[in-house]
Design an enzyme around this catalytic site. Sequence first.
Site, PDB file in Angstrom:
ATOM      1  N   GLU A   1      -7.012  -0.333  15.108  1.00  0.00           N
ATOM      2  CA  GLU A   1      -7.727  -1.347  14.332  1.00  0.00           C
ATOM      3  C   GLU A   1      -6.805  -2.520  14.015  1.00  0.00           C
ATOM      4  O   GLU A   1      -5.658  -2.329  13.620  1.00  0.00           O
ATOM      5  CB  GLU A   1      -8.215  -0.713  13.022  1.00  0.00           C
ATOM      6  CG  GLU A   1      -8.884  -1.701  12.094  1.00  0.00           C
ATOM      7  CD  GLU A   1      -9.142  -1.124  10.694  1.00  0.00           C
ATOM      8  OE1 GLU A   1      -9.515   0.057  10.572  1.00  0.00           O
ATOM      9  OE2 GLU A   1      -8.942  -1.873   9.716  1.00  0.00           O
TER      10      GLU A   1
ATOM     11  N   ARG B   1       0.840  -1.205   0.000  1.00  0.00           N
ATOM     12  CA  ARG B   1       0.000   0.000   0.000  1.00  0.00           C
ATOM     13  C   ARG B   1       0.867   1.243   0.000  1.00  0.00           C
ATOM     14  O   ARG B   1       1.724   1.399   0.863  1.00  0.00           O
ATOM     15  CB  ARG B   1      -0.926   0.008   1.217  1.00  0.00           C
ATOM     16  CG  ARG B   1      -1.896  -1.143   1.154  1.00  0.00           C
ATOM     17  CD  ARG B   1      -3.007  -1.013   2.146  1.00  0.00           C
ATOM     18  NE  ARG B   1      -3.884  -2.172   2.017  1.00  0.00           N
ATOM     19  CZ  ARG B   1      -4.975  -2.371   2.713  1.00  0.00           C
ATOM     20  NH1 ARG B   1      -5.350  -1.486   3.602  1.00  0.00           N
ATOM     21  NH2 ARG B   1      -5.712  -3.442   2.522  1.00  0.00           N
TER      22      ARG B   1
ATOM     23  N   SER C   1     -10.348  -5.889   9.509  1.00  0.00           N
ATOM     24  CA  SER C   1     -11.604  -5.476   8.880  1.00  0.00           C
ATOM     25  C   SER C   1     -12.208  -6.693   8.205  1.00  0.00           C
ATOM     26  O   SER C   1     -11.486  -7.512   7.633  1.00  0.00           O
ATOM     27  CB  SER C   1     -11.369  -4.392   7.825  1.00  0.00           C
ATOM     28  OG  SER C   1     -11.222  -3.146   8.455  1.00  0.00           O
TER      29      SER C   1
ATOM     30  N   ARG D   1       0.434  -5.576  13.096  1.00  0.00           N
ATOM     31  CA  ARG D   1      -0.382  -4.889  14.117  1.00  0.00           C
ATOM     32  C   ARG D   1      -0.733  -5.837  15.254  1.00  0.00           C
ATOM     33  O   ARG D   1      -0.801  -5.438  16.415  1.00  0.00           O
ATOM     34  CB  ARG D   1      -1.658  -4.350  13.490  1.00  0.00           C
ATOM     35  CG  ARG D   1      -1.368  -3.205  12.572  1.00  0.00           C
ATOM     36  CD  ARG D   1      -2.441  -2.165  12.639  1.00  0.00           C
ATOM     37  NE  ARG D   1      -2.189  -1.177  11.613  1.00  0.00           N
ATOM     38  CZ  ARG D   1      -3.124  -0.465  11.043  1.00  0.00           C
ATOM     39  NH1 ARG D   1      -4.382  -0.621  11.407  1.00  0.00           N
ATOM     40  NH2 ARG D   1      -2.808   0.427  10.130  1.00  0.00           N
TER      41      ARG D   1
ATOM     42  N   GLU E   1       0.839   4.020   1.217  1.00  0.00           N
ATOM     43  CA  GLU E   1       0.392   4.954   2.262  1.00  0.00           C
ATOM     44  C   GLU E   1       1.291   6.184   2.167  1.00  0.00           C
ATOM     45  O   GLU E   1       2.504   6.071   2.180  1.00  0.00           O
ATOM     46  CB  GLU E   1       0.553   4.322   3.659  1.00  0.00           C
ATOM     47  CG  GLU E   1      -0.038   2.934   3.826  1.00  0.00           C
ATOM     48  CD  GLU E   1      -1.507   2.962   4.195  1.00  0.00           C
ATOM     49  OE1 GLU E   1      -2.091   4.059   4.243  1.00  0.00           O
ATOM     50  OE2 GLU E   1      -2.068   1.870   4.414  1.00  0.00           O
TER      51      GLU E   1
ATOM     52  N   ARG F   1       2.037   2.989  12.782  1.00  0.00           N
ATOM     53  CA  ARG F   1       1.267   1.741  12.589  1.00  0.00           C
ATOM     54  C   ARG F   1       0.961   1.409  11.136  1.00  0.00           C
ATOM     55  O   ARG F   1       0.141   0.543  10.853  1.00  0.00           O
ATOM     56  CB  ARG F   1      -0.021   1.784  13.415  1.00  0.00           C
ATOM     57  CG  ARG F   1      -0.957   2.878  13.020  1.00  0.00           C
ATOM     58  CD  ARG F   1      -2.030   3.093  14.088  1.00  0.00           C
ATOM     59  NE  ARG F   1      -2.802   4.274  13.733  1.00  0.00           N
ATOM     60  CZ  ARG F   1      -3.956   4.230  13.099  1.00  0.00           C
ATOM     61  NH1 ARG F   1      -4.500   3.084  12.772  1.00  0.00           N
ATOM     62  NH2 ARG F   1      -4.589   5.343  12.804  1.00  0.00           N
ATOM     63  N   HIS F   2       1.600   2.124  10.217  1.00  0.00           N
ATOM     64  CA  HIS F   2       1.435   1.794   8.792  1.00  0.00           C
ATOM     65  C   HIS F   2       2.770   1.419   8.165  1.00  0.00           C
ATOM     66  O   HIS F   2       3.787   2.054   8.429  1.00  0.00           O
ATOM     67  CB  HIS F   2       0.862   2.987   8.013  1.00  0.00           C
ATOM     68  CG  HIS F   2      -0.586   3.219   8.288  1.00  0.00           C
ATOM     69  ND1 HIS F   2      -1.014   4.104   9.242  1.00  0.00           N
ATOM     70  CD2 HIS F   2      -1.703   2.675   7.746  1.00  0.00           C
ATOM     71  CE1 HIS F   2      -2.343   4.102   9.273  1.00  0.00           C
ATOM     72  NE2 HIS F   2      -2.793   3.239   8.373  1.00  0.00           N
TER      73      HIS F   2
HETATM   74  P1  ATP Z   1      -6.216   1.760   8.672  1.00  0.00           P
HETATM   75  O1  ATP Z   1      -7.521   2.473   8.554  1.00  0.00           O
HETATM   76  O2  ATP Z   1      -5.807   1.472  10.078  1.00  0.00           O
HETATM   77  O3  ATP Z   1      -5.125   2.363   7.864  1.00  0.00           O
HETATM   78  P2  ATP Z   1      -7.367   0.014   6.750  1.00  0.00           P
HETATM   79  O4  ATP Z   1      -8.803   0.029   7.199  1.00  0.00           O
HETATM   80  O5  ATP Z   1      -6.960   0.848   5.614  1.00  0.00           O
HETATM   81  O6  ATP Z   1      -6.429   0.308   8.008  1.00  0.00           O
HETATM   82  P3  ATP Z   1      -7.850  -2.658   5.804  1.00  0.00           P
HETATM   83  O7  ATP Z   1      -7.927  -2.446   4.348  1.00  0.00           O
HETATM   84  O8  ATP Z   1      -9.096  -2.782   6.568  1.00  0.00           O
HETATM   85  O9  ATP Z   1      -6.953  -1.482   6.443  1.00  0.00           O
HETATM   86  O10 ATP Z   1      -6.857  -3.883   6.056  1.00  0.00           O
HETATM   87  C1  ATP Z   1      -7.093  -4.916   7.013  1.00  0.00           C
HETATM   88  C2  ATP Z   1      -6.041  -4.893   8.094  1.00  0.00           C
HETATM   89  O11 ATP Z   1      -4.725  -4.913   7.547  1.00  0.00           O
HETATM   90  C3  ATP Z   1      -6.072  -3.645   8.948  1.00  0.00           C
HETATM   91  O12 ATP Z   1      -7.049  -3.738   9.951  1.00  0.00           O
HETATM   92  C4  ATP Z   1      -4.668  -3.618   9.499  1.00  0.00           C
HETATM   93  O13 ATP Z   1      -4.522  -4.522  10.578  1.00  0.00           O
HETATM   94  C5  ATP Z   1      -3.847  -4.147   8.344  1.00  0.00           C
HETATM   95  N1  ATP Z   1      -3.253  -3.057   7.550  1.00  0.00           N
HETATM   96  C6  ATP Z   1      -3.846  -2.347   6.584  1.00  0.00           C
HETATM   97  N2  ATP Z   1      -3.025  -1.439   6.047  1.00  0.00           N
HETATM   98  C7  ATP Z   1      -1.856  -1.583   6.692  1.00  0.00           C
HETATM   99  C8  ATP Z   1      -0.589  -0.931   6.589  1.00  0.00           C
HETATM  100  N3  ATP Z   1      -0.375   0.033   5.705  1.00  0.00           N
HETATM  101  N4  ATP Z   1       0.408  -1.344   7.403  1.00  0.00           N
HETATM  102  C9  ATP Z   1       0.196  -2.330   8.288  1.00  0.00           C
HETATM  103  N5  ATP Z   1      -0.967  -2.990   8.440  1.00  0.00           N
HETATM  104  C10 ATP Z   1      -1.989  -2.623   7.652  1.00  0.00           C
HETATM  105 MG    MG Z   2     -10.073  -1.442   7.791  1.00  0.00          MG
END
Ligand code: ATP
Ligand code: MG
Length: 433
Positions: A356, A211, A359, A407, A213, A219-220
Amino acid sequence: MDERTYTADAEPGDHVTVAGWVHEVRDLGGIAFLILRDKSGKIQVKFEKDEMDEDLVETGLNVHRESVISVTGEVEAEDRAPTGVEMLPGSVEVLNEADAELPLDPSGKVDADLSTRLDNRTLDLRKKEVQAIFEIRAEVLRAVRDYFRSIGSTEINTPKIVATGTEGGTELFPITYFGEEAFMNQSPQLFKQLMVGSGLERVFEVGPIFRAEEHNTPRHLNEATMIDFESAFIDHEEAMDVCEGTLKAAYEAVAENCTEELDLLGYDDFETPDGDFPRLTYEEAIERINATGELDEQLVYGDDLSTEAERALGDDVGGHYFITDWPSEIKPFYIQDYEDDPTTSKGFDLMHPRMELVSGGQREHRYGALVEGFEQQGLDPEQFDYYTKMFKYGMPPHAGWAYGVERLIMTMLGLENIREAVLFPRDRQRLSP
Ligand code: ATP
Ligand code: MG
C-alpha cells in the site's frame, strides 16, 4: 573557500584548488596517486617522488583515508586517469585528519550490514549509490511540490504535538506537555480537513508522522514522512486523479532529472507508469485474490488485506492500481459512506504491486453523520470538539489522501527495506543516531 573548484569542473590547463575526502592512496614506488572525492566526483592527484618537494609528497601519501584535504595545483589531460584528467599538486593541506580505523568502508569494497551502515550514516552516505537514493528522494519531493502548486494547492504545516490521536489509540506515542498528557501526531488528517474549510480550499503538507507500530517490518517506521493532500469541492474519484497525477509526476521527474543516480543504482530501464491505473472495487479485489489460489484461506467480505493478499493481487495486476469502495467498518470515521449503501465507504487505497502506498477518500462533511461516525468507532466526539465544531460553520464537501514518502521511494527504487530511504530511521531498536 572562495576559489574552490569541484573536481568535475577541473579542466586541463586550469590552476585550481579542489577540496574533499581522501578516497584512496596508491603508492606505486616512483609515483603515487591520491584519489580525492567531492560531491561532484573524483580526481586523481599524481605525486612524482623524485621531482616534487619531499614534505609535499610526505603529506599527500601519509594522510589517512577519508581525511579532509585541499589540493592546489595544475590540471592536465591524462588518458590513463579514470576521469581523463589528473592534478599535479603544488600544495596539499590536511584540513582534518580521519582516524586510521574506520567503522565502515566508504569506498564500498568491504560490505557492511544495514545496522552498521545506519549507525555510521555519515560514512555510509559517502557512497555515491547511497547518496543517489537521497538525491532521488529530494527530486521526488520537488516534483510533487511543483505538481501541487500547478493545481492551485497551498503548502501548509500543522502541529505535530497534539491532544488527540486520529488513526487508532494503540499506535500513539504519549508525551508530557507541561505536566499534561499529549501525543505525537499520527497524521495531519484532521488539521488539513480544517484548512479545506478555511478558504484555502486546496492544501498539501509534507511532514513527519509518528506511529508506535509494535513490530519491526521492512515497510513500517515509527517516524515516517507523509505527503498529504486535501481539497474542497472534489470527490473521491477526482482525488484519485490527483493522486495518480502526483505519482506519475514524481516518476517522470526522476526519469528525466536523475539519470546519473539511476545509473549508480543499476537501472538501465527505469519505467515510468503510464496509462490509467485500474480501479478495482474492494469486492473485485478479494475475488481476484481468492482466484489466484495463493492464500491458504479464502478471504471473505470485511477482511482487511494481509501482506500476502496484497502481494497476490499485486502480482496479478502487475502495476499500480486503486482499491475503491472499502467496507465502511474497516475505514476510519472521517470517510464518507455511499448515500444508497451505508455499509460501503468512498475510501480508496493506491497500491504498488508490493504494498500500500496511499490511503484516501471522500470525507464526511456533514456534522451529524461525522459525530455518529465517531461514536460508531468508539471515540468520544467531545474530545474532538475543536475539529467537529468547525463542521457546523460551513464545511464544503471535500476529499484527499496521504502517501508515505519512504514507501514511494522504496517501491520506485525496488529497495528491500524502507530504512534505506530514511537518513536516520526510527524503529523498535533504533532511537539514535
Ligand atoms: P499499513 O496498513 O500499510 O500499515 P496504514 O493503512 O496504517 O498502512 P495509513 O494510515 O493509511 O497507513 O497512512 C497513509 C500512508 O502512509 C500509507 O499508505 C503508507 O504509505 C504510509 N504509512 C503509514 N504508516 C506508516 C509507517 N509506520 N511507516 C511508513 N509509512 C507509513
Ligand atoms: Mg491505509
